[in-house]
Motif scaffolding. Structure first.
Motif, mmCIF file in Angstrom:
data_model
loop_
_atom_site.group_PDB
_atom_site.id
_atom_site.type_symbol
_atom_site.label_atom_id
_atom_site.label_comp_id
_atom_site.label_asym_id
_atom_site.label_seq_id
_atom_site.Cartn_x
_atom_site.Cartn_y
_atom_site.Cartn_z
ATOM 1 N N UNK A 162 6.351 2.744 -2.115
ATOM 2 C CA UNK A 162 5.765 3.777 -2.996
ATOM 3 C C UNK A 162 6.588 5.054 -2.941
ATOM 4 N N UNK A 163 7.900 4.915 -3.005
ATOM 5 C CA UNK A 163 8.774 6.092 -2.939
ATOM 6 C C UNK A 163 8.784 6.890 -4.235
ATOM 7 N N UNK A 164 8.181 6.392 -5.291
ATOM 8 C CA UNK A 164 8.098 7.147 -6.543
ATOM 9 C C UNK A 164 6.882 8.081 -6.576
ATOM 10 N N UNK A 165 6.157 8.140 -5.476
ATOM 11 C CA UNK A 165 4.983 9.022 -5.417
ATOM 12 C C UNK A 165 3.803 8.502 -6.212
ATOM 13 N N UNK A 166 3.656 7.186 -6.268
ATOM 14 C CA UNK A 166 2.603 6.592 -7.096
ATOM 15 C C UNK A 166 1.209 7.113 -6.758
ATOM 16 N N UNK A 167 0.932 7.284 -5.468
ATOM 17 C CA UNK A 167 -0.438 7.638 -5.080
ATOM 18 C C UNK A 167 -0.740 9.121 -5.239
ATOM 19 N N UNK A 168 0.267 9.892 -5.678
ATOM 20 C CA UNK A 168 0.004 11.285 -6.054
ATOM 21 C C UNK A 168 -0.306 11.403 -7.547
ATOM 22 N N UNK A 169 -0.211 10.310 -8.275
ATOM 23 C CA UNK A 169 -0.472 10.295 -9.712
ATOM 24 C C UNK A 169 -1.884 9.792 -9.996
ATOM 25 N N UNK A 170 -2.430 10.123 -11.175
ATOM 26 C CA UNK A 170 -3.690 9.486 -11.575
ATOM 27 C C UNK A 170 -3.505 7.970 -11.618
ATOM 28 N N UNK A 171 -4.535 7.246 -11.225
ATOM 29 C CA UNK A 171 -4.426 5.788 -11.146
ATOM 30 C C UNK A 171 -4.171 5.156 -12.506
ATOM 31 N N UNK A 172 -4.485 5.880 -13.566
ATOM 32 C CA UNK A 172 -4.283 5.340 -14.920
ATOM 33 C C UNK A 172 -2.896 5.668 -15.471
ATOM 34 N N UNK A 173 -2.067 6.394 -14.705
ATOM 35 C CA UNK A 173 -0.811 6.923 -15.248
ATOM 36 C C UNK A 173 0.428 6.324 -14.601
ATOM 37 N N UNK A 174 0.297 5.166 -13.966
ATOM 38 C CA UNK A 174 1.464 4.553 -13.355
ATOM 39 C C UNK A 174 2.392 4.007 -14.443
ATOM 40 N N UNK A 175 3.678 4.258 -14.288
ATOM 41 C CA UNK A 175 4.663 3.737 -15.230
ATOM 42 C C UNK A 175 5.009 2.291 -14.864
ATOM 43 N N UNK A 176 5.746 1.623 -15.751
ATOM 44 C CA UNK A 176 6.189 0.259 -15.458
ATOM 45 C C UNK A 176 7.063 0.229 -14.200
ATOM 46 N N UNK A 215 -4.299 -3.323 -14.851
ATOM 47 C CA UNK A 215 -3.137 -3.191 -15.724
ATOM 48 C C UNK A 215 -2.803 -4.558 -16.326
ATOM 49 N N UNK A 216 -2.347 -4.582 -17.559
ATOM 50 C CA UNK A 216 -1.983 -5.852 -18.201
ATOM 51 C C UNK A 216 -0.887 -6.579 -17.412
ATOM 52 N N UNK A 217 -0.986 -7.875 -17.303
ATOM 53 C CA UNK A 217 -0.016 -8.639 -16.518
ATOM 54 C C UNK A 217 1.407 -8.488 -17.041
ATOM 55 N N UNK A 218 1.560 -8.263 -18.346
ATOM 56 C CA UNK A 218 2.908 -8.147 -18.886
ATOM 57 C C UNK A 218 3.604 -6.851 -18.428
ATOM 58 N N UNK A 219 2.851 -5.879 -17.930
ATOM 59 C CA UNK A 219 3.458 -4.636 -17.446
ATOM 60 C C UNK A 219 3.906 -4.749 -15.982
ATOM 61 N N UNK A 220 3.437 -5.759 -15.295
ATOM 62 C CA UNK A 220 3.773 -5.920 -13.870
ATOM 63 C C UNK A 220 4.779 -7.064 -13.764
ATOM 64 N N UNK A 221 6.038 -6.703 -13.698
ATOM 65 C CA UNK A 221 7.051 -7.753 -13.745
ATOM 66 C C UNK A 221 7.500 -8.172 -12.327
#
Length: 512
Positions: free
Chosen positions: A423-437, A506-512
């Motif tokens: 999680x080096x992109x700081x994912x858990x500092x973001x809103x849970x709905x705003x994670x990028x691909x 999250x939609x499965x197609x976004x989690x590669x």
């Protein structure tokens, strides 16, 4: 003043000192009650704190014989209260902003100053009543939270089938080793996000007859959700849409500690369940009633650190670059216990969760210790090179472990996987709905390698998700058809996030 009045004054000062000295521990327990298996560890700290307060008061009374005991008791209790107030956000932020590494030492001096000030200035007996009322007022919210929790009772656990009177016959019964390397990213994530080629390690796994699943994904980004899902044979969520949420924390913890569908099925087939406790993170420690508990390195673990971080102790240890007090939970700790594990009644199912390469980043590439902050949630982007060093150490120790297992137990079924990525992109500092691909790819791309009996190897599809790990293993052993889940992926925020308590799919197609 009458003797009974003196006794009453002494009793009130004793009670005030007891409450003041343990107030932080009471607040800690109330704030973490749903995550703790029980109060015993916190009670041990409370007993130790009271003993230290009593010894401090006794020593002061010997040195300051002319001072009334009630003043000494009150000053001792207040000193312990101040000592445990180090972790208050404003206090620590201001101290570290102005004093840097001198902050913990400065707080020790503040603590001693509070003792001297109290001894020198409080002479009015009414101060005892005031201190008692204030300390009780501070304690009241925590006591209320604990009482409400006790009256509600623990959330009902999902029942695990009682298999004690049933017997399941498997066509194959090898010893099973489920080894979880916490936070180990998938090979393509390491290449893209870290510019690191992990090919030598992957090839070594293949040389040991592992199928390395190059598109495998975790279904959750947090350990408790991921492991409870994998061991529980299904997604650890309930509800739908806006009401979608994780299962109650205590239920998921019970699954992680062996009360799950995988263990139930294997026990019904005659397996012995063995739980390896890495010694560091609280979640994966043995259940209190676990008869086959193998403990790794002992030292200060996650719960100890959480409690002691209320004081300057942890900062002082870290600043003096000491590593030995912490039970770091490396792969070598598991390797050292293989003899004990192999002595268990066969066939056995081992769950061994190793807190590496997950932070704290405490190993260099040659596996020597580096000074580290013991915080489990420190994913600083600048620490990526140090993380790769730690991963290099984990690789060498893991290969040594696997060579030893396969040498002594050539028919072993081994599942080597992570519970999630980094999680080096700081994912858990973001809103849970705003994670990028990219956020999803880094966190959900997880190592997954399986050493299966020959007839079952074709079952391990390259894009298998972690929830299907043991449905596949059980199908392999029993000969039943393997029916994989429809892949689903959920972001489950930590308790510091405003979305805590929700599960965002999250939609499965976004989690590669």
């Amino acid at each position: 003043m009458r003797p009974q009045d003196d006794h009453w004054l002494l009793l009130r000062s004793l009670l005030a000192a007891a409450i003041l000295s343990t107030l932080a521990l009471l607040d800690f327990y109330a704030g973490n009650i749903t995550a703790l298996a029980g109060p015993s560890r916190v009670l041990h700290y409370a007993a130790g704190t009271l003993a230290i307060t009593a010894m401090l008061a006794a020593g002061l009374k010997i040195l300051l014989r002319r001072l009334p005991l009630w003043r000494i008791l009150l000053a001792s209790g207040l000193m312990m209260f101040v000592f445990f107030a180090y972790d208050i956000d404003l206090t620590q932020r201001e101290l570290k902003a102005h004093l840097g590494q001198l902050a913990p030492l400065a707080w020790v001096l503040v603590t001693l100053g509070s003792l001297i000030l109290t001894l020198g200035t409080i002479r009015n007996r009414a101060a005892v009543s005031i201190a008692l009322v204030l300390s009780a007022a501070f304690a009241a919210p925590s006591i209320a939270r604990i009482a409400i929790f006790a009256m509600r009772g623990s959330p009902a656990h999902a029942t695990v089938s009682d298999t004690s009177g049933t017997r399941e016959r498997f066509a194959l019964s090898p010893n099973i080793y489920w080894i979880v390397l916490d936070g180990y990213p998938r090979q393509d994530v390491l290449a893209e996000d870290f510019n690191f080629d992990n090919g030598d390690f992957i090839q070594s796994l293949r040389g040991l007859d592992f199928a390395v699943l190059s598109k495998s994904r975790s279904n959750f980004p947090a350990t408790v959700n991921s492991i409870s899902s994998t061991a529980g044979l299904d997604y650890s969520v309930e509800g739908e849409g806006e009401a979608l949420r994780p299962l109650p924390l205590q239920e998921m913890q019970a699954r992680v500690r062996g009360k799950n569908g995988t263990v139930a099925r294997l026990k019904a087939a005659g397996y012995t369940y063995v739980h390896f406790e890495n010694g560091y993170d609280y979640l994966t420690e043995c259940a209190p009633d676990e008869p086959r508990c193998v403990r790794g390195h002992l030292g200060l673990d996650e719960l100890d650190i959480a409690i002691l971080s209320n004081t300057p102790i942890i900062d002082l240890i870290v600043q003096h670059r000491q590593s030995t007090p912490f039970a770091w939970g490396g792969v070598d700790d598991l390797n050292a216990k293989l003899g004990t594990i192999r002595a268990m009644p066969a066939p056995f199912f081992l769950y061994a969760h190793v807190l590496a390469p997950h932070p704290p980043i405490r190993f260099r590439s040659d596996c020597s210790f580096r000074p580290a902050d013991p915080d489990l949630q420190l994913w600083r982007s600048e620490a990526r090179p140090a993380f790769i060093e730690q991963l290099t150490c984990v690789n060498s120790q893991t290969l040594a472990l696997l060579h030893e297992i396969t040498r002594a137990d050539p028919g072993a079924l081994i599942v080597l996987q992570s519970d999630h990525g980094t999680a080096f992109r700081g994912q858990f500092q973001k809103p849970a709905t705003a994670w990028t691909d990219e956020d999803l790819h880094e966190r959900f791309g997880a190592l997954n390698a399986m050493r299966l009996p020959g007839p079952c190897r074709a079952m391990a599809a390259d894009d298998l998700t972690l929830v299907d790990t043991f449905p596949l293993v059980l199908s392999c052993l029993s000969g039943a058809a393997f029916k994989p889940h429809h892949p689903r992926f959920f972001v489950t925020p930590y308790d510091s996030n405003t979305d805590f308590g929700r599960a965002i799919e999250y939609p499965s197609e976004r989690v590669r």
